[in-house]
Write an enzyme that holds these catalytic residues in place. Structure first.
Site, PDB file in Angstrom:
ATOM      1  N   HIS A 194      -5.625 -28.382 -34.162  1.00 51.31           N
ATOM      2  CA  HIS A 194      -6.774 -27.701 -33.558  1.00 51.31           C
ATOM      3  C   HIS A 194      -7.825 -27.482 -34.630  1.00 51.31           C
ATOM      4  CE1 HIS A 194      -4.923 -26.772 -29.746  1.00 51.31           C
ATOM      5  NE2 HIS A 194      -3.830 -26.395 -30.377  1.00 51.31           N
ATOM      6  N   LYS A 204     -11.353 -20.113 -33.165  1.00 49.97           N
ATOM      7  CA  LYS A 204     -11.915 -20.770 -34.342  1.00 49.97           C
ATOM      8  C   LYS A 204     -12.644 -19.718 -35.166  1.00 49.97           C
ATOM      9  CE  LYS A 204     -12.936 -24.903 -31.686  1.00 49.97           C
ATOM     10  NZ  LYS A 204     -11.524 -25.261 -31.638  1.00 49.97           N
ATOM     11  N   TYR A 237     -12.183 -30.125 -38.420  1.00 51.40           N
ATOM     12  CA  TYR A 237     -10.733 -30.252 -38.268  1.00 51.40           C
ATOM     13  C   TYR A 237     -10.115 -30.649 -39.591  1.00 51.40           C
ATOM     14  CZ  TYR A 237     -11.792 -30.886 -33.267  1.00 51.40           C
ATOM     15  OH  TYR A 237     -12.256 -30.731 -31.987  1.00 51.40           O
TER      16      TYR A 237
END
Lengths: 308, 263
Positions: free
Chosen positions: A219, A256, A211
């Site tokens: 996020h 991601k 992060y």
């Protein structure tokens, strides 16, 4: 409009950072290169650069834009840099002469309220719910504990007889509990040193998640896999198509980017933590490309450049 | 930060968001009607298959697709088996044999299955997928045009050595041909296609550099040394890899990055 940092050869311009407007700065765009024709006149060059900038605004999964969880949170993070929080945690732990207890693959830590706050804000460990009111218990992963102990020098770890373990002893203990510990620790500390927040990625089937700041604010951008460069990859990931497809798909569905950290031991045996200095880390992202999406983006570029 | 705040936002369920990117992938396999949107049916070209070359020689070219398909040599156009099959499948090309009889689609599929023309079924699936979306696709290393006076470098015609032999009217070194085919193992990772973005102004005389080179790995995902080897081969042009299974084509790339140092 564009900061062109370096012309690596006559045909290529490599962008290190581009300022599009006051608040948007795209870092790490070094991987984007633009091939230009020879002998381009300044006006054509300018037009080409504008097209690239517009294109970058519509980058598909390559986009490295962090997703903040709300308005004003980006500013909040900027005002409260992680490096400072970690530094405060470090001082606080040193001051209170904290000792952790190695138990299985975790280190248990008894802390005061101020430290609870700092551990949470810096994202080290998980709180353990207990009935004890005046003390707080935390559980640290091996990487987290070793980082506080060895890299930040702010934590001592004891065994069941209350004898403080040396760094070498700890290293060997942790290595014996998990063969991949040296590689994993190198990966963990590599990211932490850059002030990224690193947590376990097991719920996503990866090794870590990274992060940009506290998970409450942003996020996570990267799902991290740790691989050993060179022969004998003990982690054994991405060796077969099913794992490859699965991991990539999973990362995609939780928005991601898959980040692979290749750890090169450079021929050194992992017999002491000092060998960490000799390890090198290579960062690699694996991204899916959608020819359908790319074509749509291209059309946006073409439509927009008609106006420029 | 409260303990409660932390534990609910440590990257648990609040973090998992479903991205719709992949959910529609399955649709593309079955909507073959879209492929034929390019109005081929009015302009049907004719080509004759040349077994020796493993290519089709265009006899009668109609339509705009020839600006991005085939090699030009001595004002004749030759197509590879994947280019031929793509156009034949779409109804844009009638392929003829030496007797000028129409070769049915079934026999063109057989040519691909035989594997003698340098393109396997999976490679064809990738070719078709990208062509249908309007990309310009060329087998890696094959030039767009060949000048008659220049003796083509054998390296650039990897996969189609017969052209050298026939068009230069010299018999190719047999050992060279054997080597070339021996090197094309199915599981070897090699550059497959050069891919250019959709471009209505594409010219074979000056195609420019491809957007990327596409590689089709074999039985296992590419390893680091394999990727590095390919990057060296491709001289700075970006690489992408594709994976075909059960009719689904996925593309991905490996990108060297350097995460920034945060404040």
């Amino acid at each position: 409009l564009a900061v062109v940092d370096e012309a690596s050869d006559e045909n290529r311009v490599v962008f290190y950072g581009i300022v599009l407007s006051d608040s948007k700065v795209y870092e790490g765009i070094r991987s984007q290169t633009v091939q230009l024709q020879r002998n381009l006149d300044p006006q054509s060059l300018c037009h080409k650069l504008i097209r690239v900038l517009i294109c970058l605004q519509h980058l598909p999964e390559d986009s490295m834009r962090p997703r903040w969880k709300g308005k004003g949170l980006e500013a909040k993070a900027l005002a409260d840099p992680m490096s400072k929080i970690v530094s405060q945690l470090q001082s606080s732990l040193i001051q209170s002469n904290c000792h952790g207890l190695l138990s299985g693959c975790s280190v248990l830590l008894e802390v005061e309220t101020t430290q609870t706050d700092l551990l949470n804000r810096a994202c080290f460990g998980r709180p353990i719910s207990t009935a004890e009111k005046d003390k707080q218990w935390f559980q640290l992963d091996m990487e987290e504990a070793f980082y506080l102990c060895y890299s930040l020098n702010c934590l001592k770890i004891v065994d069941e007889d209350k004898c403080t373990k040396s760094n070498e002893e700890l290293w060997n203990d942790m290595k014996s509990k998990r063969e991949t510990f040296p590689d994993f620790f190198k990966a963990y500390s590599h990211l932490r040193k850059k002030n990224w927040v690193v947590r376990s990625g097991s719920q996503y089937g990866v090794d870590f998640v990274a992060y940009r700041h506290h998970p409450a604010l942003v996020h996570s951008e990267y799902a991290v896999l740790v691989l050993s460069g060179g022969d004998g990859d003990a982690n054994g990931r991405l060796r077969v198509w099913s794992d490859f497809q699965c991991t990539l798909r999973l990362c995609g569905s939780v928005a991601k980017t898959l980040l692979v950290l290749n750890i090169y031991k450079n021929g050194n045996i992992a017999d002491s933590p000092l060998c960490l200095e000799t390890y090198s880390v290579e960062e690699l992202t694996i991204t899916r490309w959608s020819p359908e999406q790319c074509r749509e983006d291209q059309k946006i570029v073409e439509d927009r450049t008609k106006d420029t | 930060m409260e303990v409660e705040d932390w534990s609910s936002s440590s990257g648990g369920t609040s973090d998992s968001e479903v991205c719709l990117q992949d959910l529609n992938d399955g649709e593309h396999c079955y909507t073959s009607g879209d492929i034929h949107k390019l109005q081929f049916r009015k302009d049907i070209s004719k080509a004759r298959w040349n077994d020796e070359l493993g290519m089709a020689e265009i006899v009668d070219n109609k339509g705009r697709m020839w600006t991005t398909t085939g090699i030009v040599c001595r004002s004749k156009v030759y197509c590879s088996v994947e280019e031929t099959l793509f156009l034949a499948e779409a109804g844009a090309l009638h392929l003829l044999d030496d007797n000028d009889t129409l070769i049915p689609l079934k026999n063109i599929y057989k040519k691909v299955a035989e594997g003698k023309s340098g393109c396997c079924w999976e490679s064809f699936e990738v070719y078709r997928h990208l062509k249908s979306l309007g990309y310009i696709v060329r087998r890696h290393g094959i030039p767009w045009t060949m000048e008659k006076s220049v003796k083509s470098k054998s390296v650039s015609l990897q996969g189609m050595p017969e052209i050298n032999g026939v068009l230069d009217k010299e018999s190719e070194d047999k050992n060279f041909i054997i080597d070339l085919f021996n090197n094309m193992k199915i599981n070897e990772l090699r550059p497959l296609f050069d891919v250019y973005p959709p471009n209505s102004k594409f010219k074979k005389s000056s195609p420019g550099n491809p957007s990327f080179v596409l590689c089709l790995p074999g039985g296992h995902p590419p390893s680091k040394p394999e990727i590095e080897d390919l990057e060296r081969q491709c001289n700075g042009i970006p690489l992408k890899f594709c994976y075909v299974e059960y009719g689904r084509v996925s593309f991905f790339s490996f990108n060297k990055v350097e995460l920034p140092i945060l404040p």
